[in-house]
Scaffold this motif. Structure first.
Motif, PDB file in Angstrom:
ATOM      1  N   SER A  15      17.334-102.098 -45.913  1.00  0.00           N
ATOM      2  CA  SER A  15      18.436-101.891 -45.069  1.00  0.00           C
ATOM      3  C   SER A  15      19.875-102.100 -45.910  1.00  0.00           C
ATOM      4  CB  SER A  15      18.506-102.983 -43.966  1.00  0.00           C
ATOM      5  OG  SER A  15      18.860-104.117 -44.295  1.00  0.00           O
ATOM      6  N   TYR A  16      20.993-101.465 -45.518  1.00  0.00           N
ATOM      7  CA  TYR A  16      22.217-101.438 -46.036  1.00  0.00           C
ATOM      8  C   TYR A  16      22.602-103.009 -46.292  1.00  0.00           C
ATOM      9  CZ  TYR A  16      27.159-100.466 -46.792  1.00  0.00           C
ATOM     10  OH  TYR A  16      28.602-100.473 -47.364  1.00  0.00           O
ATOM     11  N   LYS A  17      22.352-103.534 -45.312  1.00  0.00           N
ATOM     12  CA  LYS A  17      22.899-104.998 -45.418  1.00  0.00           C
ATOM     13  C   LYS A  17      21.848-105.725 -46.601  1.00  0.00           C
ATOM     14  CE  LYS A  17      24.963-105.759 -40.747  1.00  0.00           C
ATOM     15  NZ  LYS A  17      24.836-106.556 -39.664  1.00  0.00           N
ATOM     16  N   ASP A  18      20.828-105.673 -46.473  1.00  0.00           N
ATOM     17  CA  ASP A  18      19.882-106.547 -47.678  1.00  0.00           C
ATOM     18  C   ASP A  18      20.145-105.813 -48.921  1.00  0.00           C
ATOM     19  OD1 ASP A  18      18.853-107.701 -45.451  1.00  0.00           O
ATOM     20  OD2 ASP A  18      16.898-106.575 -45.368  1.00  0.00           O
ATOM     21  N   CYS A  19      20.489-104.411 -48.853  1.00  0.00           N
ATOM     22  CA  CYS A  19      20.835-103.882 -50.162  1.00  0.00           C
ATOM     23  C   CYS A  19      22.177-104.541 -50.833  1.00  0.00           C
ATOM     24  CB  CYS A  19      20.897-102.395 -50.290  1.00  0.00           C
ATOM     25  SG  CYS A  19      21.329-101.386 -51.831  1.00  0.00           S
ATOM     26  N   ILE A  20      22.974-104.761 -49.970  1.00  0.00           N
ATOM     27  CA  ILE A  20      24.318-105.336 -50.453  1.00  0.00           C
ATOM     28  C   ILE A  20      24.039-106.773 -50.799  1.00  0.00           C
ATOM     29  CG2 ILE A  20      26.853-105.865 -49.865  1.00  0.00           C
ATOM     30  CD1 ILE A  20      26.205-103.005 -50.329  1.00  0.00           C
ATOM     31  N   THR A  21      23.234-107.379 -50.161  1.00  0.00           N
ATOM     32  CA  THR A  21      22.798-108.930 -50.511  1.00  0.00           C
ATOM     33  C   THR A  21      22.001-108.999 -51.827  1.00  0.00           C
ATOM     34  OG1 THR A  21      22.883-109.328 -47.950  1.00  0.00           O
ATOM     35  CG2 THR A  21      21.723-110.988 -49.334  1.00  0.00           C
ATOM     36  N   GLN A  22      21.317-108.128 -51.725  1.00  0.00           N
ATOM     37  CA  GLN A  22      20.593-108.238 -53.154  1.00  0.00           C
ATOM     38  C   GLN A  22      21.477-107.893 -54.182  1.00  0.00           C
ATOM     39  OE1 GLN A  22      17.870-104.843 -54.506  1.00  0.00           O
ATOM     40  NE2 GLN A  22      16.087-106.611 -54.044  1.00  0.00           N
ATOM     41  N   LEU A  23      22.456-107.061 -54.277  1.00  0.00           N
ATOM     42  CA  LEU A  23      23.298-106.737 -55.149  1.00  0.00           C
ATOM     43  C   LEU A  23      24.085-107.818 -55.359  1.00  0.00           C
ATOM     44  CD1 LEU A  23      24.968-103.397 -55.638  1.00  0.00           C
ATOM     45  CD2 LEU A  23      26.248-105.023 -55.989  1.00  0.00           C
ATOM     46  N   PHE A  24      24.670-108.664 -54.537  1.00  0.00           N
ATOM     47  CA  PHE A  24      25.579-109.630 -54.652  1.00  0.00           C
ATOM     48  C   PHE A  24      24.880-110.981 -55.340  1.00  0.00           C
ATOM     49  CE2 PHE A  24      26.768-113.828 -53.301  1.00  0.00           C
ATOM     50  CZ  PHE A  24      28.014-113.850 -53.447  1.00  0.00           C
ATOM     51  N   PHE A  25      23.744-111.372 -55.006  1.00  0.00           N
ATOM     52  CA  PHE A  25      23.193-112.372 -55.621  1.00  0.00           C
ATOM     53  C   PHE A  25      22.603-112.003 -57.004  1.00  0.00           C
ATOM     54  CE2 PHE A  25      22.652-113.974 -51.156  1.00  0.00           C
ATOM     55  CZ  PHE A  25      22.966-115.202 -51.498  1.00  0.00           C
ATOM     56  N   LEU A  26      22.187-110.687 -57.395  1.00  0.00           N
ATOM     57  CA  LEU A  26      21.837-110.345 -58.808  1.00  0.00           C
ATOM     58  C   LEU A  26      22.944-110.579 -59.598  1.00  0.00           C
ATOM     59  CD1 LEU A  26      19.475-108.666 -59.837  1.00  0.00           C
ATOM     60  CD2 LEU A  26      20.789-106.775 -59.850  1.00  0.00           C
ATOM     61  N   HIS A  27      24.362-110.263 -59.168  1.00  0.00           N
ATOM     62  CA  HIS A  27      25.312-110.508 -60.099  1.00  0.00           C
ATOM     63  C   HIS A  27      25.995-111.729 -60.074  1.00  0.00           C
ATOM     64  CE1 HIS A  27      26.046-106.297 -61.451  1.00  0.00           C
ATOM     65  NE2 HIS A  27      25.492-105.984 -60.371  1.00  0.00           N
ATOM     66  N   PHE A  28      25.594-112.364 -58.973  1.00  0.00           N
ATOM     67  CA  PHE A  28      26.072-113.795 -59.036  1.00  0.00           C
ATOM     68  C   PHE A  28      25.429-114.680 -59.705  1.00  0.00           C
ATOM     69  CE2 PHE A  28      25.592-118.023 -56.151  1.00  0.00           C
ATOM     70  CZ  PHE A  28      26.872-118.511 -56.783  1.00  0.00           C
ATOM     71  N   PHE A  29      23.891-114.599 -59.748  1.00  0.00           N
ATOM     72  CA  PHE A  29      23.236-115.454 -60.709  1.00  0.00           C
ATOM     73  C   PHE A  29      23.379-114.877 -62.038  1.00  0.00           C
ATOM     74  CE2 PHE A  29      21.011-116.339 -56.681  1.00  0.00           C
ATOM     75  CZ  PHE A  29      21.381-117.955 -56.531  1.00  0.00           C
ATOM     76  N   GLY A  30      23.307-113.465 -62.220  1.00  0.00           N
ATOM     77  CA  GLY A  30      23.518-113.067 -63.590  1.00  0.00           C
ATOM     78  C   GLY A  30      24.772-113.297 -64.147  1.00  0.00           C
ATOM     79  N   GLY A  31      25.807-113.251 -63.641  1.00  0.00           N
ATOM     80  CA  GLY A  31      26.962-113.575 -64.259  1.00  0.00           C
ATOM     81  C   GLY A  31      27.291-114.916 -64.484  1.00  0.00           C
ATOM     82  N   GLY A  32      26.783-115.884 -63.515  1.00  0.00           N
ATOM     83  CA  GLY A  32      26.767-117.196 -63.735  1.00  0.00           C
ATOM     84  C   GLY A  32      25.944-117.794 -64.957  1.00  0.00           C
ATOM     85  N   GLU A  33      24.810-116.867 -65.205  1.00  0.00           N
ATOM     86  CA  GLU A  33      24.088-117.171 -66.638  1.00  0.00           C
ATOM     87  C   GLU A  33      24.728-116.930 -67.754  1.00  0.00           C
ATOM     88  OE1 GLU A  33      19.412-116.556 -68.491  1.00  0.00           O
ATOM     89  OE2 GLU A  33      19.926-115.991 -66.241  1.00  0.00           O
ATOM     90  N   PHE A  34      25.495-115.724 -67.652  1.00  0.00           N
ATOM     91  CA  PHE A  34      25.972-115.343 -69.009  1.00  0.00           C
ATOM     92  C   PHE A  34      27.486-116.419 -69.437  1.00  0.00           C
ATOM     93  CE2 PHE A  34      25.331-110.591 -68.295  1.00  0.00           C
ATOM     94  CZ  PHE A  34      24.091-110.449 -68.650  1.00  0.00           C
ATOM     95  N   LEU A  35      28.048-116.838 -68.192  1.00  0.00           N
ATOM     96  CA  LEU A  35      29.138-117.823 -68.621  1.00  0.00           C
ATOM     97  C   LEU A  35      28.259-118.984 -68.867  1.00  0.00           C
ATOM     98  CD1 LEU A  35      31.538-116.834 -65.514  1.00  0.00           C
ATOM     99  CD2 LEU A  35      31.674-116.531 -67.735  1.00  0.00           C
ATOM    100  N   LEU A  36      27.351-119.477 -68.320  1.00  0.00           N
ATOM    101  CA  LEU A  36      26.618-120.753 -68.890  1.00  0.00           C
ATOM    102  C   LEU A  36      26.238-120.674 -70.205  1.00  0.00           C
ATOM    103  CD1 LEU A  36      25.453-123.510 -68.091  1.00  0.00           C
ATOM    104  CD2 LEU A  36      23.378-122.444 -67.550  1.00  0.00           C
ATOM    105  N   LEU A  37      25.711-119.556 -70.722  1.00  0.00           N
ATOM    106  CA  LEU A  37      25.559-119.668 -72.137  1.00  0.00           C
ATOM    107  C   LEU A  37      26.717-119.679 -72.987  1.00  0.00           C
ATOM    108  CD1 LEU A  37      23.221-116.337 -72.355  1.00  0.00           C
ATOM    109  CD2 LEU A  37      22.639-118.657 -72.528  1.00  0.00           C
TER     110      LEU A  37
END
Length: 308
Positions: free
Chosen positions: A93-115
């Motif tokens: 669904s559109y909402k699930d797609c946006i949610t997946q995209l949000f958490f993908l970059h939320f955790f991914g960006g957080g990991e980059f900054l943690l490094l």
């Protein structure tokens, strides 16, 4: 049916990783092996660091959070991908797609900054050892840990806001096995050149700058270690080498995906597969295999809690 933000499309169809049944089966088996074996290993790393008071140094505190971010990141794409492999129509669904995209970059960006935080920790420990206990106090470590979480949220929310402002009226086929910025933007019913530039600046340029900055910082650290004659020289080199390996695994695919115009290439899906499924689960394991203290503590915990 049209929504309030002008979006006509209410669902997307994921084309998937490949149309070959043989390759799909291979991908399913490989992903399942990683998920069943390595994911519990990451969880065991977190439990070990939390339960062993001998691993109370900031280095292990950040490693535990790295394992948590990687485990969380792997939950975003892999479970759905494993289910979709055997589905004829991969609908999200559109909402699930946006949610997946949000958490993908939320955790991914957080990991980059943690490094980046972990690189700062190693710099202080190796190049300024007399100031380490003062600079890397428990309070300071807690404050530093807020930076990856807050930075990941800001990075991700910018992506989502830019996409939510775009109209989608068809087609709705996402040329990948999950929702990500390059594929979703291309489906918008408007000129997305300006948005793509903002996305490349937000994801690509910042990723590249962090990557080059991290490599420079570890080059400085390794040069300092090479000139020193301390007893922990080999351990410091091993730790820094491990960090550099993880940096290449995480930043390499991200730079390839987000620092160029969002045009589809034949290797995009392969890079995305390793970036979202394989590498996140491997990172803490790579670090653990090169850290004797963590391995010893894990063996001791395994014998105490499971064997006995």
């Amino acid at each position: 049916m049209e929504t309030e933000n002008g979006t006509v499309v209410t669902e997307f169809i994921l084309i998937g990783l490949t149309q070959s049944h043989a390759i799909q089966l291979l991908v399913f088996v490989l992903s399942l092996i990683f998920y069943i074996i390595i994911l519990p290993g990451n969880v065991f790393i977190i439990i070990t660091i939390m339960s062993d008071h001998g691993l109370s140094a900031p280095l292990y505190f950040f490693l535990g959070n790295l394992a948590f971010l990687d485990a969380s990141y792997s939950f975003i794409v892999t479970p759905r991908m494993l289910v979709d492999i055997f589905s004829e129509k991969k609908v999200i669904s559109y909402k699930d797609c946006i949610t997946q995209l949000f958490f993908l970059h939320f955790f991914g960006g957080g990991e980059f900054l943690l490094l980046v935080v972990m690189a700062f920790d190693r710099y202080i420990a190796i190049c300024r050892p007399l100031h380490y206990s003062t600079v890397m106090s428990p309070r300071a470590c807690s404050v530093m840990l807020l930076a990856p979480w807050l930075g990941g949220f800001v990075h991700s929310i910018i992506q989502v806001v830019l996409i939510l402002r775009l109209p989608f009226c068809g087609p709705n086929h996402v040329d990948n096995f999950f929702c990500d910025v390059p594929q979703v933007i291309k489906l918008a019913c408007t000129d997305t050149f300006a948005v793509e530039l903002l996305m490349i600046f937000n994801s690509g340029l910042l990723t590249l700058v962090c990557f080059l900055g991290l490599l420079t910082s570890y080059a400085v650290i390794l040069c300092h270690v090479h000139r020193s004659a301390s007893e922990g020289k080999n351990k410091a080199i091993s730790t820094c080498t491990t960090h550099v390996i993880i940096i290449f695994l995480m930043f390499g695919p991200a730079i390839f995906i987000y620092t160029r115009p969002f045009t589809a290439l034949s290797v995009d899906k392969v890079v995305s597969f390793f970036h979202t499924v394989i590498f996140p689960l491997l990172n803490p394991v790579i670090y653990t295999l090169r850290n004797q203290e963590v391995k010893t503590s894990m063996k001791r915990l395994f014998i105490q809690k499971i064997v006995c």
